[in-house]
Write an enzyme that holds these catalytic residues in place. Structure first.
Site, PDB file in Angstrom:
ATOM      1  N   LYS A 148       0.840  -1.202   0.000  1.00  0.00           N
ATOM      2  CA  LYS A 148       0.000   0.000   0.000  1.00  0.00           C
ATOM      3  C   LYS A 148       0.874   1.251   0.000  1.00  0.00           C
ATOM      4  O   LYS A 148       1.872   1.325   0.720  1.00  0.00           O
ATOM      5  CB  LYS A 148      -0.908  -0.032   1.233  1.00  0.00           C
ATOM      6  CG  LYS A 148      -1.938   1.087   1.317  1.00  0.00           C
ATOM      7  CD  LYS A 148      -2.816   0.877   2.549  1.00  0.00           C
ATOM      8  CE  LYS A 148      -3.847   1.973   2.733  1.00  0.00           C
ATOM      9  NZ  LYS A 148      -4.681   1.753   3.944  1.00  0.00           N
ATOM     10  N   SER A 165      -9.426   1.793   3.470  1.00  0.00           N
ATOM     11  CA  SER A 165      -8.606   2.548   2.537  1.00  0.00           C
ATOM     12  C   SER A 165      -7.638   1.691   1.730  1.00  0.00           C
ATOM     13  O   SER A 165      -7.034   2.172   0.772  1.00  0.00           O
ATOM     14  CB  SER A 165      -7.822   3.630   3.284  1.00  0.00           C
ATOM     15  OG  SER A 165      -6.922   3.052   4.232  1.00  0.00           O
ATOM     16  N   SER A 217      -9.931  -0.667   7.429  1.00  0.00           N
ATOM     17  CA  SER A 217      -9.250  -0.429   6.156  1.00  0.00           C
ATOM     18  C   SER A 217      -8.515  -1.633   5.600  1.00  0.00           C
ATOM     19  O   SER A 217      -8.029  -1.596   4.470  1.00  0.00           O
ATOM     20  CB  SER A 217      -8.279   0.751   6.283  1.00  0.00           C
ATOM     21  OG  SER A 217      -8.987   1.961   6.331  1.00  0.00           O
TER      22      SER A 217
END
Length: 534
Positions: free
Chosen positions: A118, A199, A223
Site C-alpha cells: 500500500k 482505505s 481499512s
C-alpha cells in the site's frame, strides 16, 4: 516501472510481451511450469513457495508473470487501477533470490515471493510514498519501513505500490473509497462499477485479481478487513503493536497497524510471520517479540474442535450466508454461543473514536512530515497539506473536499483534556466490551459478518455503505481481526470476521483457517462490468 500519473520520476509502461522477453532461457522451464498449471492467478502464495523450495518454480519467472498480469489486467483490459507503480528492480530482486537458492541459502516461505505494498508504507527505491496525495509527490525517502525490511530479510520481492483511498480515507466524510489523486479510482474485480472499499482499496483489489502473491494493507478502522471482505479475499488486522508502524504515513498511533491481504489464511499467516516483531522506535511494539511466532504452525481443519465461538448477529447481516457459516463452524466441532451486545454503547465509542482520530491525525502527521529527509516535501503540518489541496483544487478536490482535515486542524493537541477523555472513553469502553464478551461467555473467538456487498462507485457522491461492519470494536480496542470469504450476497463477496483477545492473533488465524477449509467460499473474480442485484 508503471505509474498512473507523472510524479517526481518518469517510467515506461511494461507490456506482457516485453516482460517475458526479458526472461533468459535459464528460467524457461520454471515459466513453462507456470503455464502448465494454467497461469499465475491459479497459484496461492504458499503454492508458489512450495514450487520455489522444490525447484519447479523460480522467483524470476513468477515475478515476470505478475508484471505481465499487471500490464494485462491493471493497465489494460479491466483496468483495475489497483497498482500505482512497479519497482524497476523487481526482476533484479527476484534474480538475487534465485541466485541465493542456487548457492544453498533458503530463507523460508517468503523467499522470492513478489508482494505489493500500500502506498502509505515507505519502500526504498525510486518510487514516492504518496498516501495517494499529490502533496507527497516528491516523497522518495529511499528507506524501508521496518515491516518492509523484515519482509526483505525473509526473502520477499517488493513488486510495487498499490492505490488507496487518499490519505487513508481521513480527508473527508464525503469521500469515495478507492479514489486518490495519484492513482484514480480502484475498481472491484467482481464488478468493475462497484467499490473496492478502503482505505486499502488497491491491496484488496490486487489480491483478488492475483496481481501479486500477497499484498500489504493498513488499518485504522476497517481499512484492511472491509477491502478484504468486498473483494472476496482474506485480510488480517493484527493486534496493534505486533507490527511496526514506523515510516508509515499515519492517522492514529492508538489504532494504526499494517497487515496482510491474501487469497488464503495460510498465506496471511506466512506474511505475518515475516512482518511481526518489536521496533525500538515504535513504543506500541514493546511486547511484540514476546508474542510473535510462526503463525502457520497449528493451522488445521481440526482447529475448531473444542473451541467456543461467540456470535454477533447484526440486523443487516445476510441471514442465509451467516447461518451457513455457523453451520460450517458447528461441522468443524465448534460450540456456538450467541452473544448479547445490546448494552454496548457503540455511539459513545464512535464519538470518542472520532475525536481521537482527529487529534492524533494532526499531531502524528506533523511528526511524520517533520521527520522526512530534508528537501523532499515542503509541507510540515496538516495545515500545510490543507493549503496545498486548496491551491491544487482542480486535481485534489474535484470530487470531494477536505472537511475532516479542516476539523482535525482545529484540535488543540495530545495534552488537551478533551482528547485524553475521548481516548479513555472510546478505548476503555471498546476494550471492556470485548473483554467481557470473551470472559463472561468463555468464548475463544467472536464471529460477525465483516461487511455488506460492494456498492456502486459514484465519484462526487460519497460512499453508500450497505450491510453490517464488524470493524469498530477490535479497531478501537486494538484487538486482532480476520476477515475470511463467506460467499456471495447479491452476487458480490462478503466476509466472515473472526475477532480475538489482544495478542491472540495465532488463535484467530487457526479458527479462520479451519472455517476457510470447511467452507471453500472464495470465488475467483471474472471482471464483469456490473452485477445484477438480487
Amino acid at each position: 516501472m508503471k505509474m498512473k500519473i507523472a510524479l517526481a520520476f518518469t517510467c515506461a509502461l511494461a507490456q506482457p510481451a516485453a516482460v517475458w522477453a526479458a526472461i533468459p532461457p535459464s528460467t524457461a522451464q520454471a515459466a513453462a511450469n507456470l503455464t502448465k498449471a494454467g497461469s499465475i492467478e491459479n497459484f496461492d502464495l504458499s503454492q508458489l513457495a512450495d514450487g520455489i523450495e522444490g525447484g519447479t518454480l523460480n522467483s524470476e519467472a513468477i515475478t515476470a508473470a505478475y508484471l505481465a498480469r499487471i500490464a494485462a489486467v491493471d493497465d489494460s483490459g479491466p483496468t483495475l487501477n489497483a497498482v500505482i507503480a512497479t519497482f524497476p528492480d523487481a526482476l533484479d530482486q527476484a534474480r538475487a533470490m534465485d541466485a541465493e537458492l542456487r548457492a544453498g541459502t533458503y530463507r523460508g516461505p517468503m523467499h522470492g515471493i513478489p508482494i505489493l505494498v500500500k502506498d502509505n508504507v515507505e519502500v526504498a527505491g525510486p518510487i514516492a510514498t504518496t498516501a495517494g496525495s499529490l502533496a507527497l509527490a516528491g516523497n522518495i525517502t529511499n528507506r524501508d519501513a521496518p515491516l518492509i525490511a523484515r519482509l526483505r530479510a525473509a526473502g520477499a520481492v517488493i513488486l510495487g505500490k498499490t492505490n488507496l483511498s487518499e490519505w487513508a480515507n481521513i480527508r473527508s466524510n464525503n469521500s469515495t473509497s478507492g479514489w486518490s489523486a495519484v492513482g484514480g479510482l480502484t475498481k472491484n474485480p467482481h464488478a468493475l462499477d462497484r467499490n473496492s472499499c478502503g482505505s486499502s482499496s488497491g491491496s484488496g483489489s490486487a489480491a483478488a485479481a492475483a496481481l501479486a502473491a500477497g499484498t500489504i494493507g493498513t488499518e485504522t478502522d476497517g481499512s484492511i478487513t472491509c477491502p478484504a471482505g468486498v473483494n472476496g479475499v482474506v485480510g488480517f488486522k493484527p493486534t496493534v503493536g505486533l507490527v511496526s508502524r514506523r515510516y508509515v504515513v499515519p492517522i492514529s498511533h492508538s489504532q494504526d497497524t499494517a497487515g496482510p491481504i491474501t487469497r488464503s489464511v495460510r498465506d496471511a499467516a506466512i506474511m505475518l510471520t515475516a512482518m511481526a516483531g518489536s521496533d525500538p522506535q515504535d513504543a506500541a511494539t514493546v511486547d511484540a517479540d514476546r508474542w510473535r511466532g510462526n503463525y502457520t504452525a497449528g493451522l488445521s481443519v481440526d482447529a475448531l474442535k473444542g473451541m467456543r465461538v461467540g456470535v454477533i448477529r447484526a440486523p443487516t447481516a445476510d441471514a442465509v450466508l451467516f447461518d451457513a457459516a455457523i453451520a460450517k463452524l458447528k461441522d468443524g466441532g465448534a460450540e456456538i454461543v450467541v452473544l448479547d451486545t445490546s448494552k454496548i454503547d457503540r455511539q459513545k465509542i464512535g464519538q470518542g473514536e472520532f475525536k481521537v482520530l482527529l487529534a492524533e491525525l494532526k499531531a502524528d502527521l506533523a511528526s511524520y512530515l517533520q521527520g522526512l529527509p530534508e528537501g523532499l516535501v515542503p509541507h510540515k503540518t496538516l495545515a500545510d497539506v490543507i493549503a496545498f489541496n486548496t491551491a491544487h483544487a482542480d486535481k485534489e478536490l474535484q470530487y470531494f473536499g477536505q472537511d475532516t482535515f479542516e476539523t482535525a486542524d482545529k484540535e488543540k493537541g495530545l495534552d488537551d483534556p478533551a482528547y485524553l477523555q475521548a481516548l479513555a472513553t472510546s478505548r476503555g469502553l471498546a476494550t471492556k466490551a470485548l473483554n467481557q464478551l470473551f470472559a463472561n461467555n468463555k468464548v475463544d473467538v467472536i464471529i460477525a459478518q465483516t461487511n455488506g456487498p460492494a456498492w456502486a462507485s459514484t465519484l462526487g457522491k460519497g460512499d453508500a455503505f450497505s450491510g453490517p461492519s464488524a470493524s469498530q470494536l477490535p479497531a478501537v480496542a486494538g484487538f486482532p481481526h480476520l476477515s475470511v470469504p463467506m460467499g456471495l450476497s447479491s452476487g458480490l463477496p462478503v466476509g466472515l470476521s473472526f475477532i480475538g483477545p489482544k495478542w491472540h492473533d495465532h488463535n484467530v488465524l487457526k479458527a479462520g483457517f479451519a472455517y476457510e477449509q470447511l467452507s471453500k467460499a472464495r470465488v475467483t473474480p471474472q471482471f464483469p462490468a456490473t452485477v445484477a442485484s438480487k
